[in-house]
Design a protein around this motif. Structure first.
Motif, PDB file in Angstrom:
ATOM      1  N   ILE A  60       0.672  -1.266  -0.122  1.00 11.57           N
ATOM      2  CA  ILE A  60       0.037   0.199  -0.079  1.00 11.57           C
ATOM      3  C   ILE A  60       1.034   1.201   0.137  1.00 11.57           C
ATOM      4  O   ILE A  60       0.762   2.208  -0.801  1.00 11.57           O
ATOM      5  CB  ILE A  60      -0.934  -0.012   1.190  1.00 11.57           C
ATOM      6  N   GLY A  61       1.776   1.115   0.717  1.00 14.26           N
ATOM      7  CA  GLY A  61       2.924   2.539   0.890  1.00 14.26           C
ATOM      8  C   GLY A  61       3.477   2.488  -0.533  1.00 14.26           C
ATOM      9  O   GLY A  61       3.774   3.759  -0.937  1.00 14.26           O
ATOM     10  N   ALA A  62       3.734   1.640  -1.144  1.00 14.19           N
ATOM     11  CA  ALA A  62       4.448   1.568  -2.368  1.00 14.19           C
ATOM     12  C   ALA A  62       3.339   2.336  -3.494  1.00 14.19           C
ATOM     13  O   ALA A  62       3.938   3.390  -4.315  1.00 14.19           O
ATOM     14  CB  ALA A  62       4.865   0.382  -2.925  1.00 14.19           C
ATOM     15  N   GLU A  63       2.196   2.028  -3.505  1.00 10.43           N
ATOM     16  CA  GLU A  63       1.364   2.613  -4.240  1.00 10.43           C
ATOM     17  C   GLU A  63       1.057   4.021  -4.180  1.00 10.43           C
ATOM     18  O   GLU A  63       1.002   4.820  -4.986  1.00 10.43           O
ATOM     19  CB  GLU A  63      -0.211   1.828  -3.907  1.00 10.43           C
ATOM     20  N   ILE A  64       0.963   4.441  -2.723  1.00  6.15           N
ATOM     21  CA  ILE A  64       0.945   5.698  -2.450  1.00  6.15           C
ATOM     22  C   ILE A  64       2.270   6.576  -3.182  1.00  6.15           C
ATOM     23  O   ILE A  64       2.303   7.713  -3.336  1.00  6.15           O
ATOM     24  CB  ILE A  64       0.696   5.849  -0.838  1.00  6.15           C
ATOM     25  N   GLY A  65       3.425   5.842  -2.976  1.00  4.96           N
ATOM     26  CA  GLY A  65       4.539   6.457  -3.506  1.00  4.96           C
ATOM     27  C   GLY A  65       4.657   6.792  -4.990  1.00  4.96           C
ATOM     28  O   GLY A  65       5.028   7.871  -5.296  1.00  4.96           O
ATOM     29  N   VAL A  66       3.966   5.886  -5.563  1.00  2.01           N
ATOM     30  CA  VAL A  66       3.944   6.274  -7.186  1.00  2.01           C
ATOM     31  C   VAL A  66       3.097   7.349  -7.377  1.00  2.01           C
ATOM     32  O   VAL A  66       3.424   8.231  -8.095  1.00  2.01           O
ATOM     33  CB  VAL A  66       3.370   4.829  -7.847  1.00  2.01           C
ATOM     34  N   ILE A  67       1.602   7.489  -6.563  1.00  3.21           N
ATOM     35  CA  ILE A  67       1.023   8.699  -6.650  1.00  3.21           C
ATOM     36  C   ILE A  67       1.784  10.122  -6.378  1.00  3.21           C
ATOM     37  O   ILE A  67       1.724  11.060  -6.949  1.00  3.21           O
ATOM     38  CB  ILE A  67      -0.244   8.234  -5.849  1.00  3.21           C
ATOM     39  N   LEU A  68       2.449   9.928  -5.188  1.00  2.01           N
ATOM     40  CA  LEU A  68       3.042  11.070  -4.608  1.00  2.01           C
ATOM     41  C   LEU A  68       4.249  11.522  -5.808  1.00  2.01           C
ATOM     42  O   LEU A  68       4.436  12.678  -5.957  1.00  2.01           O
ATOM     43  CB  LEU A  68       3.483  11.024  -3.517  1.00  2.01           C
ATOM     44  N   LEU A  69       4.905  10.652  -6.279  1.00  8.01           N
ATOM     45  CA  LEU A  69       6.140  10.820  -7.360  1.00  8.01           C
ATOM     46  C   LEU A  69       5.498  11.855  -8.342  1.00  8.01           C
ATOM     47  O   LEU A  69       5.909  12.720  -8.821  1.00  8.01           O
ATOM     48  CB  LEU A  69       6.576   9.751  -7.899  1.00  8.01           C
ATOM     49  N   LEU A 262       5.675  20.966   1.474  1.00  7.81           N
ATOM     50  CA  LEU A 262       4.875  20.188   2.738  1.00  7.81           C
ATOM     51  C   LEU A 262       4.926  18.584   2.307  1.00  7.81           C
ATOM     52  O   LEU A 262       4.959  17.687   3.029  1.00  7.81           O
ATOM     53  CB  LEU A 262       3.349  20.487   2.681  1.00  7.81           C
ATOM     54  N   LEU A 263       4.778  18.215   0.768  1.00 11.28           N
ATOM     55  CA  LEU A 263       4.547  16.935   0.538  1.00 11.28           C
ATOM     56  C   LEU A 263       6.056  16.279   0.256  1.00 11.28           C
ATOM     57  O   LEU A 263       6.404  15.045   0.078  1.00 11.28           O
ATOM     58  CB  LEU A 263       3.810  16.698  -0.826  1.00 11.28           C
ATOM     59  N   SER A 264       7.129  17.041   0.101  1.00 14.75           N
ATOM     60  CA  SER A 264       8.434  16.492  -0.030  1.00 14.75           C
ATOM     61  C   SER A 264       8.698  15.361   0.659  1.00 14.75           C
ATOM     62  O   SER A 264       9.270  14.439   0.065  1.00 14.75           O
ATOM     63  CB  SER A 264       9.524  17.480  -0.292  1.00 14.75           C
ATOM     64  N   PRO A 265       8.551  15.551   1.963  1.00 16.23           N
ATOM     65  CA  PRO A 265       9.175  14.628   2.809  1.00 16.23           C
ATOM     66  C   PRO A 265       8.370  13.271   2.778  1.00 16.23           C
ATOM     67  O   PRO A 265       8.757  11.960   2.776  1.00 16.23           O
ATOM     68  CB  PRO A 265       8.931  15.195   4.347  1.00 16.23           C
ATOM     69  N   PHE A 270       7.607   7.638   1.110  1.00 14.20           N
ATOM     70  CA  PHE A 270       6.803   6.447   0.159  1.00 14.20           C
ATOM     71  C   PHE A 270       7.594   6.109  -1.201  1.00 14.20           C
ATOM     72  O   PHE A 270       7.472   4.903  -1.490  1.00 14.20           O
ATOM     73  CB  PHE A 270       5.420   6.952  -0.201  1.00 14.20           C
ATOM     74  N   ALA A 271       8.350   7.021  -1.774  1.00 12.26           N
ATOM     75  CA  ALA A 271       9.010   6.825  -2.862  1.00 12.26           C
ATOM     76  C   ALA A 271      10.216   5.761  -2.520  1.00 12.26           C
ATOM     77  O   ALA A 271      10.338   4.692  -3.226  1.00 12.26           O
ATOM     78  CB  ALA A 271       9.812   7.976  -3.587  1.00 12.26           C
ATOM     79  N   ALA A 272      10.712   5.788  -1.435  1.00  9.38           N
ATOM     80  CA  ALA A 272      11.698   4.877  -0.953  1.00  9.38           C
ATOM     81  C   ALA A 272      11.088   3.534  -0.590  1.00  9.38           C
ATOM     82  O   ALA A 272      11.544   2.335  -1.054  1.00  9.38           O
ATOM     83  CB  ALA A 272      12.456   5.372   0.211  1.00  9.38           C
TER      84      ALA A 272
END
Length: 412
Positions: A60-69, A262-265, A270-272
């Motif tokens: 789930i965290g990986a999917e959020i990471g793609v979205i945030l990227l 705000l979203l960079s961290p 999540f990208a990691a």
């Protein structure tokens, strides 16, 4: 031990390990992406310490990471920037796609993987890493160089092309027929065009609606809107990543800048996690059989990226040295190559595709900063050596000239 306790221990160990790896990469002035991938290989099946309880949460965290990227990528550009780049730099985008996607597609077909895997591997070899390249440009102090706008224009065109490419790949991986795939692509293009139109005409109104002086409220609104739109896009079989990218484009001005800060961290975290998750699904034992094709593909596509950057820069009037720098800068692949390969791995298209993409990205994410630094001096040295080694031109026929008359002297 209770499952929740095991989960906390495993996930805490992952986050702590990623933090230490990121710190190590920062001290070495190096991209942390290869270290994150290696960490995933170590924690995955066949690795040193396979995970158990926390793998679902990591997914789930990986999917959020793609979205945030993709959201953060969209925040970097305004709709006006995208339209301007599309109008003026589209020849460079076409050359970039032709030179760098075809080697990947040809490799997949030569390996007997079929047309769907060919389309996926074409995207893996096509898209450069915006994150790695932006960091390299900053580290080398080239943000003000004349060739840098050309590099950024190519990256923008690649990112815009993803809004079309990802729905196509999603439809192919889902096994949709020609009619369903055409409908999916039409929806994606229609939504992208609508968002660009609305962002150009009403971007300030949208940003004003989302804007807030309270960082907490701004974070909640932007993050909630992004996840909502990404979920709707996923439900329409378009792509959650495309939905997040379009949300980023629609926001501009102070809202985009504030949301970016705000979203960079969160994006980095999540990208990691995403890179680790991709490594989890790659058996380290499956990499050696595809290492040679990955290395050959890396060499070929390094040359095609350098040629792309050189041609695009010279087309814009940049000097030869700057053109070589532009080409060398574009070599790095990273996050988006893994995103594309991750879609295929999740769909179970070709077992060897994930290991090949992992090895390919590991090679080029390491080689990219090196080519950015040394392509121009190496090209200059080779050019000078070739000129020194060239034979002197044979002297032409000596023209016979009549002797000049003696000057007339006037006696006084």
């Amino acid at each position: 031990m209770h499952s929740s306790a095991v989960f906390l221990i495993e996930f805490g160990a992952i986050i702590l390990g990623l933090g230490l790896l990121g710190r190590m990469a920062g001290r070495l002035k190096f991209s942390p992406i290869p270290l994150y991938l290696l960490a995933g290989l170590a924690f995955g099946e066949g690795g040193l310490l396979p995970l158990g309880a926390s793998e679902e949460f990591v997914a789930i965290g990986a999917e959020i990471g793609v979205i945030l990227l993709l959201l953060m990528l969209g925040l970097e550009y305004t709709a006006t920037d995208l339209v301007t780049n599309l109008r003026t730099q589209y020849p460079a985008g076409l050359v970039d796609g032709a030179l760098n996607a075809l080697p990947g597609a040809a490799t997949a077909l030569l390996l007997g993987w079929g047309p769907v895997a060919a389309v996926v591997l074409a995207g893996v070899t096509w898209i450069s890493s915006s994150g790695v390249i932006a960091k390299v440009l900053g580290d080398l102090g080239r943000l003000g160089n004349r060739e840098t706008p050309v590099v950024l224009s190519i990256l923008v065109l690649e990112d815009l092309a993803m809004a079309v490419y990802l729905p196509i790949v999603t439809a192919l991986l889902a096994g949709a027929g020609l009619a369903a795939g055409s409908v999916t692509l039409a929806i994606a293009l229609g939504v992208a065009g609508l968002v660009l139109f609305v962002a150009v005409r009403y971007g300030r109104l949208i940003s004003r609606f989302v804007s807030s002086d309270d960082p907490e409220k701004l974070l909640l609104v932007v993050l909630g809107l992004t996840l909502l739109v990404a979920g709707i896009a996923q439900q329409l079989q378009v792509s959650a990543a495309v939905g997040a990218f379009l949300v980023g484009i629609a926001l501009s001005g102070e809202v985009a800048e504030g949301a970016h800060n705000l979203l960079s961290p969160l994006r980095d975290l999540f990208a990691a996690v995403f890179f680790v998750f991709f490594g989890l699904h790659t058996d380290p034992a499956s990499i050696p059989p595809v290492l040679l094709p990955a290395l050959a593909l890396a060499v070929v596509t390094s040359g095609t990226k350098i040629a792309t950057g050189y041609w695009a820069a010279r087309r814009n009037g940049v000097s030869a040295k700057g053109a070589w720098r532009a080409g060398g800068t574009l070599v790095a692949r990273g996050e988006f190559s893994i995103v594309i390969a991750g879609l295929a791995v999740s769909a179970g298209i070709e077992p060897s595709l994930g290991p090949l993409a992992t090895a390919y990205v590991l090679i080029l994410v390491v080689a990219g900063p090196l080519t950015a630094r040394f392509t121009e001096p190496v090209a200059t040295w080779l050019t000078a050596r070739r000129r020194r080694g060239a034979p002197e031109p044979a002297p032409g026929p000596v023209e016979e000239r009549l002797p000049l008359p003696e000057p007339v002297r006037h006696e006084r």
